[in-house]
Write a protein that holds these residues in place. Structure first.
Motif, short mmCIF file in Angstrom:
data_model
loop_
_atom_site.label_atom_id
_atom_site.label_comp_id
_atom_site.label_asym_id
_atom_site.label_seq_id
_atom_site.Cartn_x
_atom_site.Cartn_y
_atom_site.Cartn_z
N SER A 50 5.70 -1.64 -3.83
CA SER A 50 4.38 -1.05 -3.40
C SER A 50 3.18 -2.06 -3.88
O SER A 50 2.20 -2.03 -3.04
CB SER A 50 4.07 0.26 -3.86
N VAL B 14 2.19 2.75 1.18
CA VAL B 14 1.20 1.34 1.26
C VAL B 14 1.91 0.56 2.11
O VAL B 14 1.04 -0.47 2.48
CB VAL B 14 1.20 0.94 -0.41
N LEU B 15 3.16 0.47 2.43
CA LEU B 15 3.70 -0.56 3.07
C LEU B 15 3.32 -0.30 4.66
O LEU B 15 3.16 -1.06 5.60
CB LEU B 15 5.33 -0.33 3.12
N ARG C 190 8.28 0.57 -8.37
CA ARG C 190 6.82 0.34 -7.87
C ARG C 190 6.31 -0.92 -7.61
O ARG C 190 5.19 -1.23 -6.95
CB ARG C 190 5.92 1.04 -9.11
N TYR D 271 12.63 2.09 4.22
CA TYR D 271 12.18 1.98 2.98
C TYR D 271 13.23 1.98 1.95
O TYR D 271 13.19 1.00 1.11
CB TYR D 271 11.09 3.20 2.65
N SER E 64 6.80 4.87 0.47
CA SER E 64 6.52 3.78 1.50
C SER E 64 5.12 3.72 2.09
O SER E 64 4.81 2.84 3.29
CB SER E 64 7.63 4.03 2.69
N ALA F 98 -1.10 4.82 -3.60
CA ALA F 98 0.03 4.69 -2.76
C ALA F 98 0.45 3.33 -3.22
O ALA F 98 1.62 3.00 -3.00
CB ALA F 98 -0.14 4.58 -1.28
N ALA F 99 -0.36 2.47 -3.70
CA ALA F 99 0.16 0.88 -4.07
C ALA F 99 0.71 0.84 -5.43
O ALA F 99 1.11 -0.02 -5.91
CB ALA F 99 -1.11 -0.04 -3.93
#
Length: 501
Positions: free
Chosen positions: A95, A143-144, A92, A73, A141, A135-136
């Motif tokens: 994400s 959301v990934l 950000r 990440y 990491s 998370a997004a």
């Protein structure tokens, strides 16, 4: 004429297949982009900023000592920030892009498993989950890994439909990248194999799923061996106790990272965020339970339940056997698509019967209302973690300090410097030893202020920067003849300007 009609129908079909994932991605962007830059960077994001500001050799040196599990990440984000600079936007943005892609991939998986309505419902539930929203829009990491899970599900559904090797290879590739981002994602492999064995259509191809998982298993073993030398980084995780129940059912999918304390599950958040969390939890869990009850033997149900239960069970049992906790709610963010598939099952089932459509509508309104409150609560300046008011500290120094003046900060309390270094340029850092990059850690090396008496005595102005509950530096400065001239208090930090008469 019939051949031309068939070609036209194929084009329409392909176009309609694109509409669903594009609509899901657009919906995700509409909810994620507004005000995503407003919250101050917090501890985890400051760690990302600290890592990506280093040179490549310095980053690899750091990964040999700490945060190896985040190595891939960090490399991805550094590739971007080297080109455009480090800011809330650049940290950000990956994400947000991954969040939109995750919604699109889950829409495709849901459509293959249950039809267009199921795909749309699964993507909508995912986008509206407070944990996904956090998370997004977070420079970490998690959301990934949700994107990786969604791609794995889409590939598994394609393998179920076609039996083709390329679908299995796609599953293996998505699993490999996901595992590189979080080696806990290797737990997707047993979920997929067990679901394949339980499904009549996919059972002949279970061995393809298993074989495609082998490279990711090797990667997970390698990362785990490296991480085993860095277990001190998770020693702070509270032991498993009675709080694990609300963590699983409430915090894991419906809150964000700061909503717990060492003393227990005590939300440290605004009222809208708490109310939104509860509303979304009630709506989504009710839909998921209904979908499971109505279709207990469907492949979607088996897959969704497997995603929720298997990784959680492995972490809880493993923690109990090893005597240390390796479970935090946010570590299982990657399993959220499983809950979304179950909720989509419930929503579709309720919407098919006229008598129960009002129930589906009520659940949808509750979910949407809760999501609006949660999103609004997350977009405030200190919503990430009230104690991590790093922008407040940086802005205070920017507005009140002058070049040549000095500041003091204790060991382990300086991540605001990694988050927002510019206001501190030109100031004397009284307690720093070697830099984080030279040291190979996230924090700079720090010495107690008391050990820097000679340097302190040469200063005319000192800004003491400390957590609200730790006034030690102030006491020492007063003992050296400094007097307080001004004080600024934020949610988590106090900045005090001391001057020598």
């Amino acid at each position: 004429m019939s051949h031309g009609g068939a070609v036209q129908e194929t084009h329409v079909s392909q176009r309609s297949r694109l509409i669903l994932p594009l609509a899901a991605a657009a919906f995700a962007l509409v909810t994620l982009v507004p005000a995503f830059w407003v919250p101050s960077l917090w501890t985890d994001e400051a760690a990302t900023a600290s890592a990506v500001r280093r040179s490549w050799p310095e980053l690899f040196f750091m990964l040999g000592k700490v945060d190896v599990v985040h190595g891939l990440y960090y490399m991805l984000v550094k590739s971007l920030t080297d080109a455009v600079g480090v800011s809330e936007l650049s940290l950000r943005a990956p994400s947000i892009a991954a969040g939109a892609a995750a919604a699109a991939a889950l829409a495709v998986a849901g459509r293959r498993l249950g039809g267009p309505r199921a795909g749309l419902a699964a993507a909508a539930v995912l986008v509206l989950l407070p944990r996904f929203q956090f998370a997004a829009t977070d420079a970490r990491s998690y959301v990934l890994t949700v994107l990786g899970t969604s791609l794995c599900l889409a590939a598994l559904a394609a393998l179920r439909d076609s039996g083709r090797w390329r679908a299995a290879v796609g599953f293996g590739a998505a699993l490999m990248v996901s595992t590189g981002l979080s080696f806990y994602c290797i737990l997707l492999a047993p979920v997929a194999v067990l679901a394949a064995l339980a499904d009549r259509s996919l059972r002949p191809h279970w061995w393809k799923v298993a074989l495609a998982s082998v490279p990711a298993a090797g990667l997970a073993a390698w990362v785990a061996s490296l991480a085993s030398r860095q277990t001190f980084q998770v020693a702070w995780i509270p032991p498993l106790d009675g709080h694990v129940v609300p963590e699983i059912f409430l915090l894991q999918y419906f809150s964000h990272a700061s909503m717990w304390t060492d003393a227990g599950i005590v939300p440290r958040a605004s009222a809208p965020l708490v109310v939104g969390m509860v509303m979304t939890a009630v709506a989504v869990l009710a839909l998921a339970v209904w979908g499971t009850v109505r279709r207990p033997r469907s492949f979607t149900t088996v897959l969704g339940l497997g995603l929720i239960v298997v990784p959680l069970a492995v972490l809880l049992i493993g923690s109990a056997l090893m005597g240390s906790s390796y479970y935090l709610p946010r570590y299982l963010t990657f399993t959220a698509p499983g809950l979304c598939l179950l909720a989509a099952n419930g929503a579709v089932s309720l919407s098919r019967a006229a008598a129960s459509r009002w129930v589906a509508g009520a659940a949808a309104l509750t979910l949407a209302g809760g999501a609006v409150l949660a999103i609004a609560g997350q977009r405030t300046e200190f919503a990430r973690s009230p104690s991590d008011d790093f922008r407040f500290v940086a802005d205070t120094i920017r507005d009140h300090a002058r070049p040549g003046e000095s500041f003091a900060v204790a060991a382990g309390e300086d991540l605001f410097l990694a988050a927002y270094p510019r206001p501190f340029e030109g100031l004397v850092d009284l307690t720093r030893g070697i830099s984080a990059a030279q040291w190979g850690l996230i924090f700079d090396q720090r010495f107690p202020l008391e050990s820097r008496s000679a340097l302190v005595d040469r200063q005319k102005v000192v800004f003491a920067i400390r957590p609200v509950e730790k006034p030690q530096e102030e006491q020492f400065l007063r003992s050296r003849g400094f007097t307080e001239q001004a004080r600024w208090t934020g949610p988590g930090h106090v900045v005090v300007k001391f001057v020598k008469p």
